[in-house]
Write an enzyme that holds these catalytic residues in place. Sequence first.
Site, mmCIF file in Angstrom:
data_model
loop_
_atom_site.group_PDB
_atom_site.id
_atom_site.type_symbol
_atom_site.label_atom_id
_atom_site.label_comp_id
_atom_site.label_asym_id
_atom_site.label_seq_id
_atom_site.Cartn_x
_atom_site.Cartn_y
_atom_site.Cartn_z
ATOM 1 N N ARG A 1 0.961 -17.781 5.220
ATOM 2 C CA ARG A 1 1.089 -18.788 4.167
ATOM 3 C C ARG A 1 2.201 -19.786 4.507
ATOM 4 N NH1 ARG A 1 2.158 -15.867 -1.246
ATOM 5 N NH2 ARG A 1 3.608 -14.999 0.255
ATOM 6 N N ARG A 2 3.318 -19.268 5.067
ATOM 7 C CA ARG A 2 4.494 -20.116 5.339
ATOM 8 C C ARG A 2 4.857 -20.061 6.826
ATOM 9 N NH1 ARG A 2 8.028 -16.650 1.397
ATOM 10 N NH2 ARG A 2 6.565 -15.127 2.232
ATOM 11 N N ILE B 1 -3.402 8.067 6.402
ATOM 12 C CA ILE B 1 -4.223 9.298 6.399
ATOM 13 C C ILE B 1 -5.671 8.986 6.767
ATOM 14 C CG2 ILE B 1 -4.966 11.290 5.035
ATOM 15 C CD1 ILE B 1 -2.668 10.685 3.087
ATOM 16 N N ASP C 1 -3.906 -0.269 -8.506
ATOM 17 C CA ASP C 1 -4.045 0.041 -7.082
ATOM 18 C C ASP C 1 -4.731 1.401 -6.894
ATOM 19 O OD1 ASP C 1 -3.069 -0.503 -4.157
ATOM 20 O OD2 ASP C 1 -2.423 1.539 -4.596
ATOM 21 N N LYS D 1 -8.479 2.353 -5.264
ATOM 22 C CA LYS D 1 -8.689 3.383 -4.233
ATOM 23 C C LYS D 1 -9.667 4.451 -4.733
ATOM 24 C CE LYS D 1 -4.141 2.587 -2.250
ATOM 25 N NZ LYS D 1 -2.706 2.844 -2.431
#
Length: 438
Positions: free
Chosen positions: A49-50, A141, A206, A210
């Site tokens: 992005r930067r 994992i 999150d 998953k």
Amino acid sequence: MSSGKPAVRLALLGCGTVGSEVVRLLHDQAEDLTARIGAPLELVGIAVRRLGRERGSLPVDPALFTTDALGLVKRDDVDVVIEVVGGIEPARSWLTEALRAGKSVVTANKALLAEDGATLHDAAAEGGADLYYEASVAGAIPLLRPLRESLHGDRVTRVTGIVNGTTNFILSSMDATGAGFGEALDEATELGYAEADPTADVEGFDAAAKAAILASLAFHTRVTAADVFREGMTGVTAADMASAKEMGCTIKLLCLAERGEDSSGQESVSVRVHPAMIPRSHPLASVGDAFNAVFVEAEAAGQLMFYGRGAGGTPTASAVLGDIVAAARNRLSGTRAPSESAYAHLPIRPIGEAVTRYHISLDVADRQGVLATVAGVFAQHEVSIATVRQSGRDEDATLVIVTHGAPDANLAATVEDLRELSIVRSIASVLRVEGSPA
Ligand code: NDP
Ligand code: HSE
């Protein structure tokens, strides 16, 4: 080491916590990777992005950096696109563009896979391309490949585990040292575990993403984040943790996905993420720090446990590198990754039908008949009480009740009715309990 074969050319989208470690591993292990693949890997561009951001001493030519991710994806000299940016858009547009053009994709983007994995899988099928995403669940994992390949001859019945490193780090700190929530979250962010917006971690988004990915693979059914019952861990207090300790338990943010029958007897899947008390003797209770652990239960295999580092730049980059090697080998040999397996189309069972147990802490007036009145509410909803503990006296009495297993809807209705009782001054906490009774 020269293999004599032309290089497999990589475009890296994102060079933050994970991307910078991918760059380092590609550089440090270049010789071994060439030997394992049979051709060298060549990084031909890195989208960020930067451009001016300080990136330490990355072993890479600064001329490779660009802010034009789509332009990089479209380049003819790109074979494999690695996406470690995150978010839904523009990542979805970049990856569908790559897949439809027959370029292999390696991504760690669980949010996108859980929100709209179907679009990516369809684009992969259309372009005859590989879509790998091992790093999207449980960091280092190896978990998705076993579900996607090794267990394809078996019937998975249940997947249970801790799949968010940040919240496990916070809950483990609260349990071990009594650390405050904010302090532990700051440390997890500093260590590179948290998402760009840590709300995704602490509110369970999150882990829910998953859970959706795991359930899709385990049950051969497209499960999205919207199908997952989700409750975050921001409501877990120091008092809850102390109460759990008194009962020989701890509190973890769990992901639970199971096959079963719904109320009409139809086979279905239930997927949920929420904090739960588990006995200290439970194997998940000792999973500390940002580690993850996942149990997979399958009819023939029995119980399998996967354990390791679930977050952080280097562990996640390990999973990304594994996928890059697989994708590069496939390109050289003209083979493909296993395609999506979503033939089962199992319906989603509502949370109300999930059987669980509750730990309820009530502030009550210690008058005659209180216990009988409270117990009557549980009986009305066909919820059986396993244990009751009272502490304090008179106007300061606390009742801690643990139930036997019952449908979540019955337990929730019990709590609603308890709130209406004049003898209940407040409901201090309600937590689900998993694992065998404490
Ligand atoms: P970071 O925020 O550290 O890095 C994101 C990178 O994406 C940065 O390099 C940023 O550029 C770049 N970026 C952001 N927007 C754009 C854009 N529009 N165009 C081009 N580049 C852009 O994230 P992480 O490395 O932590 O995570 C990346 C992905 O990996 C996410 O999907 C995350 O969920 C997943 N993941 C992360 C794990 C972890 O432990 N951190 C573990 C497992 C998965 P710039 O550098 O210029 O800011
Ligand atoms: N924020 C995520 C976690 C990164 O804490 O688990 C790994 O997916």
